[in-house]
Design an enzyme around this catalytic site. Structure first.
Site, PDB file in Angstrom:
ATOM      1  N   ASP A 161     -11.158  -7.865  -0.485  1.00 57.89           N
ATOM      2  CA  ASP A 161     -11.276  -7.037   0.731  1.00 57.89           C
ATOM      3  C   ASP A 161     -11.441  -5.571   0.362  1.00 57.89           C
ATOM      4  O   ASP A 161     -10.836  -4.684   0.977  1.00 57.89           O
ATOM      5  CB  ASP A 161     -10.034  -7.244   1.611  1.00 57.89           C
ATOM      6  CG  ASP A 161     -10.238  -6.686   3.017  1.00 57.89           C
ATOM      7  OD1 ASP A 161      -9.226  -6.386   3.693  1.00 57.89           O
ATOM      8  OD2 ASP A 161     -11.406  -6.501   3.421  1.00 57.89           O
ATOM      9  N   ASN A 166      -9.370   0.717   2.101  1.00 55.85           N
ATOM     10  CA  ASN A 166      -8.386   0.235   1.113  1.00 55.85           C
ATOM     11  C   ASN A 166      -8.465   0.979  -0.203  1.00 55.85           C
ATOM     12  O   ASN A 166      -7.931   0.528  -1.213  1.00 55.85           O
ATOM     13  CB  ASN A 166      -8.592  -1.275   0.875  1.00 55.85           C
ATOM     14  CG  ASN A 166      -8.180  -2.097   2.082  1.00 55.85           C
ATOM     15  OD1 ASN A 166      -7.392  -1.625   2.911  1.00 55.85           O
ATOM     16  ND2 ASN A 166      -8.730  -3.286   2.222  1.00 55.85           N
ATOM     17  N   THR A 201     -15.151 -39.399 -14.699  1.00 55.78           N
ATOM     18  CA  THR A 201     -16.441 -39.778 -14.117  1.00 55.78           C
ATOM     19  C   THR A 201     -16.588 -39.132 -12.743  1.00 55.78           C
ATOM     20  O   THR A 201     -15.627 -39.028 -11.997  1.00 55.78           O
ATOM     21  CB  THR A 201     -16.538 -41.313 -13.950  1.00 55.78           C
ATOM     22  OG1 THR A 201     -17.658 -41.580 -13.076  1.00 55.78           O
ATOM     23  CG2 THR A 201     -15.294 -41.891 -13.257  1.00 55.78           C
TER      24      THR A 201
HETATM   25  C1  LIG Z   1      -0.317  -3.304   1.203  1.00 53.17           C
HETATM   26  C2  LIG Z   1      -1.210  -2.900   2.298  1.00 53.17           C
HETATM   27  N1  LIG Z   1      -1.757  -3.768   3.119  1.00 53.17           N
HETATM   28  N2  LIG Z   1      -1.501  -5.093   3.052  1.00 53.17           N
HETATM   29  C3  LIG Z   1      -1.914  -5.899   4.077  1.00 53.17           C
HETATM   30  N3  LIG Z   1      -1.733  -7.152   4.035  1.00 53.17           N
HETATM   31  N4  LIG Z   1      -2.517  -5.298   5.156  1.00 53.17           N
HETATM   32  O1  LIG Z   1      -2.929  -6.093   6.229  1.00 53.17           O
HETATM   33  C4  LIG Z   1      -1.483  -1.467   2.531  1.00 53.17           C
HETATM   34  C5  LIG Z   1      -2.585  -1.088   3.294  1.00 53.17           C
HETATM   35  C6  LIG Z   1      -2.832   0.255   3.537  1.00 53.17           C
HETATM   36  C7  LIG Z   1      -1.975   1.235   3.015  1.00 53.17           C
HETATM   37  N5  LIG Z   1      -2.246   2.560   3.343  1.00 53.17           N
HETATM   38  C8  LIG Z   1      -1.526   3.641   2.925  1.00 53.17           C
HETATM   39  O2  LIG Z   1      -0.618   3.583   2.115  1.00 53.17           O
HETATM   40  C9  LIG Z   1      -1.911   4.934   3.484  1.00 53.17           C
HETATM   41  C10 LIG Z   1      -2.867   5.191   4.450  1.00 53.17           C
HETATM   42  C11 LIG Z   1      -2.817   6.589   4.672  1.00 53.17           C
HETATM   43  C12 LIG Z   1      -3.532   7.442   5.512  1.00 53.17           C
HETATM   44  C13 LIG Z   1      -3.223   8.813   5.491  1.00 53.17           C
HETATM   45  C14 LIG Z   1      -2.226   9.336   4.638  1.00 53.17           C
HETATM   46  C15 LIG Z   1      -1.539   8.455   3.809  1.00 53.17           C
HETATM   47  N6  LIG Z   1      -0.519   8.946   2.924  1.00 53.17           N
HETATM   48  O3  LIG Z   1       0.084   8.152   2.144  1.00 53.17           O
HETATM   49  O4  LIG Z   1      -0.235  10.173   2.965  1.00 53.17           O
HETATM   50  C16 LIG Z   1      -1.844   7.095   3.831  1.00 53.17           C
HETATM   51  N7  LIG Z   1      -1.297   6.065   3.094  1.00 53.17           N
HETATM   52  C17 LIG Z   1      -0.897   0.849   2.221  1.00 53.17           C
HETATM   53  C18 LIG Z   1      -0.666  -0.503   1.978  1.00 53.17           C
END
Ligand SMILES: C/C(=N\NC(=N)NO)c1ccc(NC(=O)c2cc3cccc([N+](=O)[O-])c3[nH]2)cc1
Length: 345
Positions: A161, A166, A201
């Site tokens: 993904d 991400n 087989t």
């Molecule tokens: C582990 C995970 N997702 N897993 C999952 N199954 N999602 O459906 C996951 C997905 C996204 C994030 N995003 C962030 O940590 C993240 C987004 C973001 C936007 C502005 C500012 C910050 N920041 O840390 O300052 C941000 N951190 C962290 C973890």
């Protein structure tokens, strides 16, 4: 939103980070959850908390039969990986929702950078893309400040993904580290069970198994395609495949590798960069560049860029201790191993 008691004992929750509205909308389309800022009481350090709503997570049909298996696979992957370009998990709590505590990435999502009207400089694209390749590739291990790097494919992990949402940026500075996150769709490759199957087989073997021989072992190539799409968007500011294109459906654009090439958006992009994109956006996975091959591409033979990366890495080594993930709650449910070859398309 009620946070679990053990969570509240350790963290003080604060504001929502990033594009809450988009997160909210994505709740209705499937993937769901938001990211909030929190403060760790013991250290006063800031952390990010990804909250995954259990009910919508199940309803979205995004999960396999057992949704808990997905999250447990993801948590085990997050605990296992240790690489400067992969997000680090700090803690995990399960209550009415899932709470994944992670390192803060103050630059936010690459998605917001590529969405800006002003395009990213090609050198910046190169620095970011180089890190994405290092994070994903199979590679002879090289030593960093924390010892041998664990690469995703090297550990038999396919992300599945990869997209600008991400890819997180460590700071608001343009020249910064990136980290890949969200292993919710990831698969762990088991031993090559197809080879074992073929020892006997094939008399009782289903056609899709025999038909899958051609693509066996190429499941990791899906990440290389996604990296090609990400590089395309970084370099020119618009996506290679999109619904607005009237001649072909999005599906047909992708399955035939028919990307939209707007010459004026590419005129400031080097031929080498475009050449790398073209060699990643190849429909046949066996002909698509692998991450190792991409790292050998002329566009990435850039010592200044690699020196910049090493300097960024050195900065993080000086002010960070190695990750302490051993104290986290263990996940109990058994994890299914995904066979190396996925049968059928
Ligand atoms: C582990 C995970 N997702 N897993 C999952 N199954 N999602 O459906 C996951 C997905 C996204 C994030 N995003 C962030 O940590 C993240 C987004 C973001 C936007 C502005 C500012 C910050 N920041 O840390 O300052 C941000 N951190 C962290 C973890």
């Amino acid at each position: 939103m009620m946070f679990p008691k053990e969570f509240r004992e350790k963290y003080i929750m604060s504001k929502t980070l990033g594009r809450f509205l988009t997160e909210l909308c994505s709740c209705f389309s499937g993937a769901c959850g938001e990211v909030k800022l929190a403060f760790e009481k013991s250290t006063c350090n800031k952390v990010a908390v990804k909250i995954i709503n259990k009910r919508k997570f199940v309803a979205s049909g995004l999960t396999d039969a057992n949704p808990a298996l997905n999250i447990n696979t993801e948590i085990e992957i997050l605990k296992k990986i240790d690489h400067p370009c992969l997000i680090k998990i700090k803690n995990f709590f399960e209550a009415e929702d899932y709470y994944i505590v992670l390192e803060l990435m103050e630059g936010g999502e690459l998605y917001d950078r590529v969405s800006r009207p002003i395009k990213m400089k090609e050198d910046t694209c190169k620095l970011y893309f180089y890190q994405m390749l290092l994070a994903v590739k199979v590679h002879n291990r090289s030593v960093t400040c924390w010892g041998a790097l664990n690469y995703l494919h090297d550990n038999g992990i396919i992300h599945r993904d990869l997209k600008p949402e991400n890819v997180l940026l460590s700071s608001s500075e343009e020249i910064c580290l990136i980290k890949i996150t969200d292993f919710g769709q990831s698969k762990i490759l088991g031993e090559a069970s197809l080879m074992k199957t073929l020892c006997g087989t094939p008399m009782y073997l289903a056609p899709e198994v025999l038909n899958s021989l051609g693509t066996a072992g190429y499941s990791r190539a899906v990440d290389c395609w996604s990296l090609g799409v990400i590089l395309f968007v970084c370099l020119c500011g618009y996506p290679p495949f999109n619904e607005q294109n009237t001649q072909l459906s999005l599906k047909d654009q992708i399955t035939h590798g028919k990307y939209t090439f707007i010459a004026k958006e590419w005129k400031h992009v080097s031929d080498m960069a475009l050449d790398l994109v073209k060699k990643l956006l190849v429909v046949d996975p066996s002909k698509r560049l692998t991450t190792e091959e991409a790292l050998e591409h002329p566009w990435l033979q850039d010592e200044d860029m690699k020196t910049t990366f090493q300097q960024l890495l050195a900065q993080t080594c000086t002010n960070m201790s190695p990750p302490e993930t051993s104290k986290m709650p263990t996940t109990t449910r058994k994890r299914l191993h995904e066979n190396e070859e996925e049968y059928g398309s």
